[in-house]
Write an enzyme that holds these catalytic residues in place. Structure first.
Site, PDB file in Angstrom:
ATOM      1  N   LYS A 232       0.834  -1.216   0.000  1.00 23.16           N
ATOM      2  CA  LYS A 232       0.000   0.000   0.000  1.00 23.16           C
ATOM      3  C   LYS A 232       0.862   1.257   0.000  1.00 23.16           C
ATOM      4  CE  LYS A 232      -4.379  -1.824   1.108  1.00 23.16           C
ATOM      5  NZ  LYS A 232      -5.762  -1.631   1.394  1.00 23.16           N
TER       6      LYS A 232
ATOM      7  N   LYS B 256      -3.972 -10.699  -6.141  1.00 28.69           N
ATOM      8  CA  LYS B 256      -5.252 -11.039  -5.495  1.00 28.69           C
ATOM      9  C   LYS B 256      -6.368 -10.120  -5.993  1.00 28.69           C
ATOM     10  CE  LYS B 256      -6.173  -8.343  -1.446  1.00 28.69           C
ATOM     11  NZ  LYS B 256      -6.724  -8.181  -0.153  1.00 28.69           N
TER      12      LYS B 256
ATOM     13  N   LYS C 183     -10.971  -5.246  -3.748  1.00 27.19           N
ATOM     14  CA  LYS C 183     -12.127  -4.391  -3.986  1.00 27.19           C
ATOM     15  C   LYS C 183     -11.737  -2.956  -4.283  1.00 27.19           C
ATOM     16  CE  LYS C 183     -13.687  -4.369   0.749  1.00 27.19           C
ATOM     17  NZ  LYS C 183     -12.495  -3.937   1.475  1.00 27.19           N
TER      18      LYS C 183
HETATM   19  P1  ATP Z   1      -8.753  -3.603  -0.116  1.00 24.29           P
HETATM   20  O1  ATP Z   1      -8.667  -4.288  -1.433  1.00 24.29           O
HETATM   21  O2  ATP Z   1      -9.693  -2.473  -0.074  1.00 24.29           O
HETATM   22  O3  ATP Z   1      -7.439  -3.341   0.534  1.00 24.29           O
HETATM   23  P2  ATP Z   1      -9.727  -6.122   0.614  1.00 24.29           P
HETATM   24  O4  ATP Z   1     -10.669  -6.374  -0.496  1.00 24.29           O
HETATM   25  O5  ATP Z   1      -8.453  -6.851   0.696  1.00 24.29           O
HETATM   26  O6  ATP Z   1      -9.448  -4.592   0.821  1.00 24.29           O
HETATM   27  P3  ATP Z   1     -10.614  -6.169   3.374  1.00 24.29           P
HETATM   28  O7  ATP Z   1     -11.816  -5.410   3.714  1.00 24.29           O
HETATM   29  O8  ATP Z   1      -9.340  -5.605   3.830  1.00 24.29           O
HETATM   30  O9  ATP Z   1     -10.630  -6.440   1.837  1.00 24.29           O
HETATM   31  O10 ATP Z   1     -10.743  -7.652   3.823  1.00 24.29           O
HETATM   32  C1  ATP Z   1     -11.904  -8.314   4.183  1.00 24.29           C
HETATM   33  C2  ATP Z   1     -11.701  -9.805   4.215  1.00 24.29           C
HETATM   34  O11 ATP Z   1     -11.716 -10.321   2.889  1.00 24.29           O
HETATM   35  C3  ATP Z   1     -10.368 -10.246   4.828  1.00 24.29           C
HETATM   36  O12 ATP Z   1     -10.615 -11.373   5.629  1.00 24.29           O
HETATM   37  C4  ATP Z   1      -9.541 -10.626   3.647  1.00 24.29           C
HETATM   38  O13 ATP Z   1      -8.588 -11.610   3.960  1.00 24.29           O
HETATM   39  C5  ATP Z   1     -10.599 -11.162   2.699  1.00 24.29           C
HETATM   40  N1  ATP Z   1     -10.175 -11.050   1.302  1.00 24.29           N
HETATM   41  C6  ATP Z   1      -9.905  -9.898   0.641  1.00 24.29           C
HETATM   42  N2  ATP Z   1      -9.565 -10.156  -0.642  1.00 24.29           N
HETATM   43  C7  ATP Z   1      -9.620 -11.517  -0.785  1.00 24.29           C
HETATM   44  C8  ATP Z   1      -9.373 -12.421  -1.873  1.00 24.29           C
HETATM   45  N3  ATP Z   1      -9.001 -11.976  -3.054  1.00 24.29           N
HETATM   46  N4  ATP Z   1      -9.548 -13.748  -1.672  1.00 24.29           N
HETATM   47  C9  ATP Z   1      -9.929 -14.209  -0.462  1.00 24.29           C
HETATM   48  N5  ATP Z   1     -10.165 -13.422   0.604  1.00 24.29           N
HETATM   49  C10 ATP Z   1     -10.024 -12.098   0.469  1.00 24.29           C
END
Ligand code: ATP
Ligand code: LTN
Length: 334
Positions: free
Chosen positions: A116, A198, A201
């Site tokens: 980040k 990965k 969002k």
């Molecule tokens: P951002 O992309 O905004 O940094 P994020 O999509 O990684 O955020 P978070 O809100 O930080 O999402 O995470 C919420 C949950 O979703 C966490 O438990 C994280 O491990 C899970 N998660 C996020 N992306 C994935 C993915 N691609 N596959 C599986 N689990 C995920």
């Protein structure tokens, strides 16, 4: 099982964008499934979200939408506590205490911080650096035994365990040392057109890479159809087939099949047929969630009620642990 005998689960998600299929398969889907066997606390971590610049009106709106999405995914406010992190000031207070026990060196090694900081190099703020300490405070406040998250959070969980151990070694038994609960197939859903990264969002400029939980069926079908096409023609797991392996994981995370069963389903089938079947599976899983979401979003009074009641429950739980930590470090009673 009796409430008091149940173990405790804590998890959270940032209102940093529209929730994705990765969020659902890595986290949300399991959160709902665990509610009957555990005391569950599910948080909307808006304090984490501001480590990256957010539009204030949008952040407020997204937090509410995410809470509605928790409910639509089957999290029941009668069974679980669902609340906004910023409504419970104990999070900020414990995070400050823990900051004084966390080392620059260990936080500098966190891969999410490094990623980040690279992506938001105009705003490498202290909050972004201390992000995992706030996350540790979240978990430790509720004496969580288990933390259901995706694979990307494993390192943060380790740090949380280290902080709890370090604090307890100094002051006795204040915290419960939690364990990560990471699903087999859904732990790391990858980006559709770039399956080496990965699915995220908020960090992907290409919408075609991410399935959002509220995407319309035809959008989902299209995104999967346009996902990367690996070399060869067989549908099976292989290191040189990251796109197909990712779609197999999505398929299995939804229907619960083993790797062998999923490969067998597509024995002799072409990529095109396989993609159509995965799309159908995803649409089948998301349609009822989308319908529930639309219904719930209309009932503003109900959502407001959930927000008010849950914050109160969360506050009571968190204050108890915070009082122990305050006393341990030597703050005067209040
Ligand atoms: P951002 O992309 O905004 O940094 P994020 O999509 O990684 O955020 P978070 O809100 O930080 O999402 O995470 C919420 C949950 O979703 C966490 O438990 C994280 O491990 C899970 N998660 C996020 N992306 C994935 C993915 N691609 N596959 C599986 N689990 C995920
Ligand atoms: N950092 C997590 C979100 C998060 C979290 C938590 C997850 C904040 N606090 C406590 C589990 C437990 C992420 O998914 N990026």
């Amino acid at each position: 099982m009796e409430e008091t005998l149940k173990k405790t689960i804590f998890s959270g998600m940032q209102p940093s964008g529209l929730p994705s299929l990765g969020n659902y398969l890595g986290a949300l889907k399991n959160w709902a499934a665990l509610q009957d066997d555990y005391n569950c606390v599910y948080c909307i971590v808006d304090m984490h979200a501001i480590t990256v610049r957010q539009d204030p009106a949008e952040l407020r709106e997204r937090a509410r939408n995410l809470l509605t999405m928790y409910l639509a995914c089957g999290i029941d406010p009668e069974k679980s506590v669902i609340y906004y992190q910023s409504h419970v000031s104990a999070h900020a207070e414990l995070a400050w205490i823990l900051n004084c026990y966390a080392y620059m060196g260990e936080l500098s090694r966190m891969t999410q911080f490094k990623d980040k900081a690279r992506r938001h190099d105009e705003n490498v703020n202290i909050g972004l650096f201390a992000y995992p300490v706030l996350m540790a405070a979240d978990i430790l406040l509720y004496n969580a035994d288990l933390v259901p998250v995706g694979e990307d959070q494993r390192q943060h969980l380790e740090l949380c365990r280290d902080l709890a151990d370090r604090f307890d070694a100094l002051y006795g038994d204040v915290f419960t040392v939690p364990e990560a609960y990471i699903p087999k197939a859904g732990a790391k859903i990858m980006s559709l057109q770039d399956p080496e990264k990965k699915m995220s969002k908020s960090e992907d400029e290409n919408d075609g890479n991410v399935i959002f939980l509220m995407d319309e069926p035809k959008v989902i079908v299209n995104k999967i159809k346009r996902s990367v096409t690996d070399s060869g023609s067989e549908v099976r797991y292989a290191p040189d087939k990251p796109g197909i392996s990712n779609l197999l994981n999505i398929y299995r995370a939804i229907n619960g099949e083993t790797a062998e069963e999923a490969e067998r389903d597509f024995d002799g089938k072409r990529y095109g047929d396989f993609k159509a079947a995965v799309a159908e599976t995803v649409v089948g899983a998301l349609t009822p969630i989308q319908n529930r979401y639309e219904e719930l979003a209309k009932d503003r009074a109900y959502i407001d009620g959930v927000i008010a009641k849950s914050a109160e429950k969360a506050r009571t739980m968190a204050e108890e642990t915070l009082a122990k930590a305050r006393r341990a470090v030597g703050f005067p009673d209040r």
